[in-house]
Design a protein around this motif. Structure first.
Motif, PDB file in Angstrom:
ATOM      1  N   PRO A   1     -33.958 -13.454  72.949  1.00 12.46           N
ATOM      2  CA  PRO A   1     -34.360 -12.567  71.850  1.00 12.46           C
ATOM      3  C   PRO A   1     -34.848 -13.391  70.662  1.00 12.46           C
ATOM      4  O   PRO A   1     -34.265 -14.409  70.313  1.00 12.46           O
ATOM      5  CB  PRO A   1     -33.062 -11.829  71.504  1.00 12.46           C
ATOM      6  CG  PRO A   1     -32.233 -11.925  72.732  1.00 12.46           C
ATOM      7  CD  PRO A   1     -32.593 -13.241  73.363  1.00 12.46           C
ATOM      8  N   GLN A   2     -35.925 -12.948  70.078  1.00 10.09           N
ATOM      9  CA  GLN A   2     -36.491 -13.656  68.934  1.00 10.09           C
ATOM     10  C   GLN A   2     -37.267 -12.704  68.048  1.00 10.09           C
ATOM     11  O   GLN A   2     -37.695 -11.642  68.476  1.00 10.09           O
ATOM     12  CB  GLN A   2     -37.397 -14.792  69.396  1.00 10.09           C
ATOM     13  CG  GLN A   2     -38.507 -14.333  70.333  1.00 10.09           C
ATOM     14  CD  GLN A   2     -39.285 -15.490  70.883  1.00 10.09           C
ATOM     15  OE1 GLN A   2     -40.049 -16.118  70.154  1.00 10.09           O
ATOM     16  NE2 GLN A   2     -39.103 -15.776  72.171  1.00 10.09           N
ATOM     17  N   MET A   3     -37.438 -13.105  66.821  1.00  8.08           N
ATOM     18  CA  MET A   3     -38.194 -12.346  65.852  1.00  8.08           C
ATOM     19  C   MET A   3     -39.063 -13.358  65.097  1.00  8.08           C
ATOM     20  O   MET A   3     -38.563 -14.401  64.677  1.00  8.08           O
ATOM     21  CB  MET A   3     -37.224 -11.668  64.884  1.00  8.08           C
ATOM     22  CG  MET A   3     -37.857 -10.748  63.906  1.00  8.08           C
ATOM     23  SD  MET A   3     -36.607  -9.999  62.841  1.00  8.08           S
ATOM     24  CE  MET A   3     -35.367  -9.475  63.989  1.00  8.08           C
ATOM     25  N   ARG A   4     -40.330 -13.057  64.953  1.00 12.27           N
ATOM     26  CA  ARG A   4     -41.228 -13.985  64.271  1.00 12.27           C
ATOM     27  C   ARG A   4     -41.812 -13.309  63.043  1.00 12.27           C
ATOM     28  O   ARG A   4     -42.349 -12.212  63.138  1.00 12.27           O
ATOM     29  CB  ARG A   4     -42.343 -14.427  65.210  1.00 12.27           C
ATOM     30  CG  ARG A   4     -41.829 -15.147  66.425  1.00 12.27           C
ATOM     31  CD  ARG A   4     -42.941 -15.521  67.349  1.00 12.27           C
ATOM     32  NE  ARG A   4     -42.411 -16.128  68.552  1.00 12.27           N
ATOM     33  CZ  ARG A   4     -43.146 -16.681  69.474  1.00 12.27           C
ATOM     34  NH1 ARG A   4     -44.455 -16.726  69.342  1.00 12.27           N
ATOM     35  NH2 ARG A   4     -42.584 -17.202  70.532  1.00 12.27           N
ATOM     36  N   VAL A   5     -41.680 -13.984  61.925  1.00 13.52           N
ATOM     37  CA  VAL A   5     -42.231 -13.476  60.672  1.00 13.52           C
ATOM     38  C   VAL A   5     -42.848 -14.641  59.913  1.00 13.52           C
ATOM     39  O   VAL A   5     -42.600 -15.803  60.230  1.00 13.52           O
ATOM     40  CB  VAL A   5     -41.146 -12.792  59.787  1.00 13.52           C
ATOM     41  CG1 VAL A   5     -40.533 -11.606  60.486  1.00 13.52           C
ATOM     42  CG2 VAL A   5     -40.090 -13.771  59.363  1.00 13.52           C
ATOM     43  N   SER A   6     -43.630 -14.323  58.908  1.00  7.92           N
ATOM     44  CA  SER A   6     -44.191 -15.364  58.048  1.00  7.92           C
ATOM     45  C   SER A   6     -43.102 -15.803  57.066  1.00  7.92           C
ATOM     46  O   SER A   6     -42.654 -15.002  56.252  1.00  7.92           O
ATOM     47  CB  SER A   6     -45.393 -14.828  57.276  1.00  7.92           C
ATOM     48  OG  SER A   6     -46.415 -14.454  58.163  1.00  7.92           O
ATOM     49  N   PRO A   7     -42.661 -17.065  57.122  1.00  7.86           N
ATOM     50  CA  PRO A   7     -41.542 -17.495  56.281  1.00  7.86           C
ATOM     51  C   PRO A   7     -41.829 -17.443  54.787  1.00  7.86           C
ATOM     52  O   PRO A   7     -40.912 -17.314  53.997  1.00  7.86           O
ATOM     53  CB  PRO A   7     -41.256 -18.921  56.744  1.00  7.86           C
ATOM     54  CG  PRO A   7     -42.434 -19.343  57.527  1.00  7.86           C
ATOM     55  CD  PRO A   7     -43.143 -18.121  57.996  1.00  7.86           C
ATOM     56  N   GLY A   8     -43.094 -17.482  54.386  1.00  6.57           N
ATOM     57  CA  GLY A   8     -43.429 -17.402  52.970  1.00  6.57           C
ATOM     58  C   GLY A   8     -43.485 -15.974  52.441  1.00  6.57           C
ATOM     59  O   GLY A   8     -43.690 -15.757  51.250  1.00  6.57           O
ATOM     60  N   ASN A   9     -43.284 -15.013  53.303  1.00  5.70           N
ATOM     61  CA  ASN A   9     -43.360 -13.606  52.914  1.00  5.70           C
ATOM     62  C   ASN A   9     -41.941 -13.084  52.730  1.00  5.70           C
ATOM     63  O   ASN A   9     -41.229 -12.833  53.694  1.00  5.70           O
ATOM     64  CB  ASN A   9     -44.107 -12.827  54.002  1.00  5.70           C
ATOM     65  CG  ASN A   9     -44.322 -11.381  53.647  1.00  5.70           C
ATOM     66  OD1 ASN A   9     -43.466 -10.733  53.080  1.00  5.70           O
ATOM     67  ND2 ASN A   9     -45.482 -10.875  54.023  1.00  5.70           N
TER      68      ASN A   9
END
Length: 195
Positions: free
Chosen positions: A153-161
């Protein structure tokens, strides 16, 4: 936020409180059967954000397709604020053939931001990005392991957001989620990541 009374996509207008399925032309199969991107639009009675949920970027990843199918039947969608764009299968070509790839043997997930004059994968990437993704305040793209593959399981987001980082924590994400495809797309365009 979507504040207008109607939501327009691919030349169709959906009134507040209405649902519609919109077919966006993509290509034509070799037997001249038209191929399109099916977008289910649920336009809430009250203003709010525009969000997309998609699955099937890889045609052999079918779990997300079932999740989206169940989402479309959720009874609480009648009280939705804003607009929800649901794309059950982005890569119809791959899904119908149980393949990760499109007929041009390209991985759609590696074809963004796409091009209207490029390969089939590039054209589909451009259509999905411009007609769905870029119109939204937030998006959820579901992936799963394909046959003979294992995914944790993983979740990917823009870390600067900061907004998406906060949402990832609400959903149970770690402090340092991986950088998402949207950030690479923004970098290719020479822009910062969208909201």
């Amino acid at each position: 936020m979507n504040k207008s009374s109607d939501f327009e996509i691919a030349g169709q207008r959906i009134a507040r409180g209405e649902r519609a399925t919109v077919s966006i032309p993509v290509s034509v199969y070799s037997d001249h059967t038209p191929a399109s991107l099916q977008v289910h639009v649920i336009h809430g009675k009250r203003p709010g954000p525009t969000v997309f949920v998609s699955a099937g970027i890889h045609g052999d990843e079918v779990i997300g397709v079932e999740i989206v199918r169940r989402l479309l039947r959720a009874p609480n969608l009648q009280t939705l604020r804003g607009t929800l764009l649901i794309v059950p299968v982005v890569n119809t070509f791959g899904f119908l053939n149980h393949s990760r790839y499109l007929p041009d043997r390209r991985d759609l997930n590696r074809s963004f931001p796409g091009s209207s004059k490029g390969s089939l994968a590039a054209r589909l990437a451009k259509i999905f990005l411009e007609d769905v993704v870029c119109r939204c305040d937030l998006g959820i793209d579901l992936h799963s392991a394909a046959i003979h593959r294992t995914n944790l399981p993983q979740m990917r987001v823009s870390p600067g957001n900061h907004r998406t980082m906060a949402l990832s924590r609400i959903w149970g994400g770690t402090r340092d989620p991986a950088v998402c495809v949207a950030r690479r797309v923004a970098a290719r365009r020479g822009q910062g990541a969208r909201r």
